[in-house]
Design a protein around this motif. Structure first.
Motif, PDB file in Angstrom:
ATOM      1  N   VAL A   1      11.173  -3.532  -2.091  1.00  0.00           N
ATOM      2  CA  VAL A   1       9.751  -3.671  -2.455  1.00  0.00           C
ATOM      3  C   VAL A   1       9.297  -2.562  -3.394  1.00  0.00           C
ATOM      4  N   GLY A   2      10.145  -1.568  -3.623  1.00  0.00           N
ATOM      5  CA  GLY A   2       9.782  -0.565  -4.628  1.00  0.00           C
ATOM      6  C   GLY A   2       9.574   0.841  -4.101  1.00  0.00           C
ATOM      7  N   LEU A   3       9.871   1.076  -2.815  1.00  0.00           N
ATOM      8  CA  LEU A   3       9.806   2.467  -2.346  1.00  0.00           C
ATOM      9  C   LEU A   3      10.982   3.208  -2.970  1.00  0.00           C
ATOM     10  N   ASP A   4      10.704   4.380  -3.489  1.00  0.00           N
ATOM     11  CA  ASP A   4      11.682   5.109  -4.293  1.00  0.00           C
ATOM     12  C   ASP A   4      12.510   6.024  -3.391  1.00  0.00           C
TER      13      ASP A   4
ATOM     14  N   ASN B   1       0.812  -1.209   0.000  1.00  0.00           N
ATOM     15  CA  ASN B   1       0.000   0.000   0.000  1.00  0.00           C
ATOM     16  C   ASN B   1       0.854   1.273   0.000  1.00  0.00           C
ATOM     17  N   ARG B   2       1.978   1.226   0.725  1.00  0.00           N
ATOM     18  CA  ARG B   2       2.875   2.392   0.739  1.00  0.00           C
ATOM     19  C   ARG B   2       3.431   2.659  -0.650  1.00  0.00           C
ATOM     20  N   VAL B   3       3.809   1.579  -1.340  1.00  0.00           N
ATOM     21  CA  VAL B   3       4.356   1.735  -2.696  1.00  0.00           C
ATOM     22  C   VAL B   3       3.284   2.345  -3.606  1.00  0.00           C
ATOM     23  N   THR B   4       2.063   1.849  -3.486  1.00  0.00           N
ATOM     24  CA  THR B   4       0.968   2.386  -4.308  1.00  0.00           C
ATOM     25  C   THR B   4       0.763   3.869  -4.030  1.00  0.00           C
ATOM     26  N   LEU B   5       0.730   4.242  -2.751  1.00  0.00           N
ATOM     27  CA  LEU B   5       0.537   5.664  -2.409  1.00  0.00           C
ATOM     28  C   LEU B   5       1.648   6.513  -3.011  1.00  0.00           C
TER      29      LEU B   5
ATOM     30  N   SER C   1      18.909  -3.718   7.175  1.00  0.00           N
ATOM     31  CA  SER C   1      18.066  -4.701   6.503  1.00  0.00           C
ATOM     32  C   SER C   1      16.661  -4.128   6.224  1.00  0.00           C
ATOM     33  N   LEU C   2      16.144  -3.368   7.177  1.00  0.00           N
ATOM     34  CA  LEU C   2      14.813  -2.780   6.993  1.00  0.00           C
ATOM     35  C   LEU C   2      14.827  -1.766   5.842  1.00  0.00           C
ATOM     36  N   ALA C   3      15.858  -0.922   5.823  1.00  0.00           N
ATOM     37  CA  ALA C   3      15.945   0.049   4.729  1.00  0.00           C
ATOM     38  C   ALA C   3      16.096  -0.677   3.389  1.00  0.00           C
ATOM     39  N   THR C   4      16.845  -1.786   3.400  1.00  0.00           N
ATOM     40  CA  THR C   4      17.019  -2.570   2.174  1.00  0.00           C
ATOM     41  C   THR C   4      15.672  -3.137   1.711  1.00  0.00           C
ATOM     42  N   ASP C   5      14.894  -3.667   2.659  1.00  0.00           N
ATOM     43  CA  ASP C   5      13.561  -4.164   2.310  1.00  0.00           C
ATOM     44  C   ASP C   5      12.694  -3.050   1.719  1.00  0.00           C
ATOM     45  N   TYR C   6      12.756  -1.869   2.294  1.00  0.00           N
ATOM     46  CA  TYR C   6      11.944  -0.752   1.775  1.00  0.00           C
ATOM     47  C   TYR C   6      12.239  -0.510   0.295  1.00  0.00           C
ATOM     48  N   LEU C   7      13.537  -0.439  -0.017  1.00  0.00           N
ATOM     49  CA  LEU C   7      13.891  -0.157  -1.417  1.00  0.00           C
ATOM     50  C   LEU C   7      13.573  -1.359  -2.303  1.00  0.00           C
TER      51      LEU C   7
ATOM     52  N   SER D   1      11.370   9.395  -1.045  1.00  0.00           N
ATOM     53  CA  SER D   1      11.079   9.075   0.356  1.00  0.00           C
ATOM     54  C   SER D   1      12.167   9.646   1.243  1.00  0.00           C
ATOM     55  N   VAL D   2      11.796   9.951   2.474  1.00  0.00           N
ATOM     56  CA  VAL D   2      12.798  10.280   3.479  1.00  0.00           C
ATOM     57  C   VAL D   2      12.817   9.106   4.453  1.00  0.00           C
TER      58      VAL D   2
END
Ligand code: TRP
Length: 366
Positions: free
Chosen positions: A104-107, A60-64, A96-102, A111-112
């Motif tokens: 899954v497609g968070l740009d 959902n975050r990626v979609t937003l 690892s969390l920041a790596t997962d964020y990127l 993003s901050v």
């Protein structure tokens, strides 16, 4: 209704319906003008992200973000120590969390991504914020109560009791007005609104303006049904019933092979009576972007063997590009470190600016 009761009300049916209505209206507004919104959300760096996080919020975050909404992501490292004794291998988990964020497609350009502990002015907001909440409000928060109960008799830490206030600081320091959440987070959002309102009522505006320092943040309910673990219990790392985003395709296949089903051969989608089977159907349906009822009918007499085979294929196919991206990112740890560093710089600038306004409103100008 007094503000005191409103925290408890936040989880009642009526207010859940209300929160859903508000969420639907917000969805329409986002379609009209995404630039009106700033999202803040985040996670505790306590372990690897899994499919529950993916279907429940990451997707959902990626979609937003793709729809054009500005996104701030807090890696909530101070929240790790609300209910445990040490910080664990925190640096690795944060990376690892920041790596997962990127992955899954968070740009990262849009993003901050920042960590609590690197933003002193955010943490300082706890002081004025704590001054406007009462201890009974804190003790009544149903999510905090549930989280405390889940620790099995551990004394409640002062930080667990007050973390909803800290979370309000996460949201309000950057003046986010939208927080995509599951329903367990609704009481925290209500608390954040109460803090924004009371801050304005007590301390007013910075001299020379009639703008409140803080917006009133709204919840955007994520809508999708939540995913259970492979044993039908809540999906959680400690139960070994998860599929983590970073697992290999083989590990995923092995976990799914052992997934609990039931003795009835014919597959149906019936979450109430057949939670384990329905959960496998639902995950597969999400991965294929299909309707779970139709999918279950199609599998029918194929039984749990066919269901597990489909689930394995669908989930591995969905996760393949995420895993490939993850491997690329892992090969260059300096890149992720740079993303967090830059995020922390931006967040610090914003937090310092907000704290200046807070001090101005509170006549703390020296
Ligand atoms: N408590 C959230 C969780 O465990 C993480 C979080 C920290 C958060 N700060 C936040 C979520 C602010 C929304 C807004 O998932």
């Amino acid at each position: 209704m007094g503000v005191e009761e409103s925290l408890e009300q936040a989880t009642s049916d009526a207010s859940l319906r209300h929160a859903l209505e508000v969420s639907n209206k917000i969805e329409q507004k986002i379609a009209e003008d995404p630039s009106e919104f700033r999202v803040l959300t985040g996670d505790r760096p306590t372990g690897n992200l899994h499919l529950g996080h993916y279907f429940g919020s990451l997707r959902n975050r990626v979609t937003l973000q793709r729809r054009g909404v500005e996104t701030w992501l807090v890696i909530a490292d101070f929240q790790v120590i609300t209910d445990r004794d040490g910080t664990g291998p925190l640096t690795e988990r944060v990376h690892s969390l920041a790596t997962d964020y990127l992955a899954v497609g968070l740009d990262p350009e849009k993003s901050v991504i920042f960590t609590h502990s690197a933003i002193p002015a955010l943490n300082e907001l706890m002081l004025p914020f704590l001054s406007v909440v009462t201890d009974s409000e804190l003790y009544r928060n149903p999510t905090v109560k549930a989280e405390h109960e889940a620790t099995g008799g551990r004394p409640m830490s002062g930080l667990l009791l007050t973390y909803p206030v800290h979370q309000a600081a996460d949201i309000l320091f950057c003046k986010a007005n939208l927080v995509p959440v599951g329903k367990d987070q609704l009481p925290h959002l209500e608390q954040a609104r109460v803090i924004a309102d009371r801050f304005e009522a007590r301390y007013g505006h910075p001299a020379g303006t009639d703008e409140p320092v803080f917006p009133r943040p709204q919840a955007l309910l994520s809508g999708g049904a939540s995913i259970l673990g492979l044993d039908g219990q809540k999906m959680s790392k400690s139960r070994g019933n998860t599929i983590e985003l970073k697992m290999t395709a083989d590990e995923t296949a092995k976990r799914l092979k052992k997934a609990v089903t039931d003795s009835e051969r014919h597959i149906t989608y019936d979450p109430e009576n057949r939670p384990e089977v329905s959960n496998l159907v639902l995950m597969t349906a999400f991965a294929l972007d299909r309707d779970p009822v139709e999918l279950a009918e199609e599998i029918g007499d194929g039984g749990s063997g066919t269901l597990k085979k489909m689930a394995t294929e669908a989930l591995n196919e969905m996760l393949a590009p995420i895993r490939a991206r993850r491997a690329e990112l892992e090969a260059d740890p300096g890149y992720i470190e740079g993303i967090i560093k830059r995020g922390n710089e931006i967040a610090n600038e914003r937090a310092n600016e907000t704290l200046r306004e807070v001090r101005a409103a509170m006549n703390m100008n020296y």
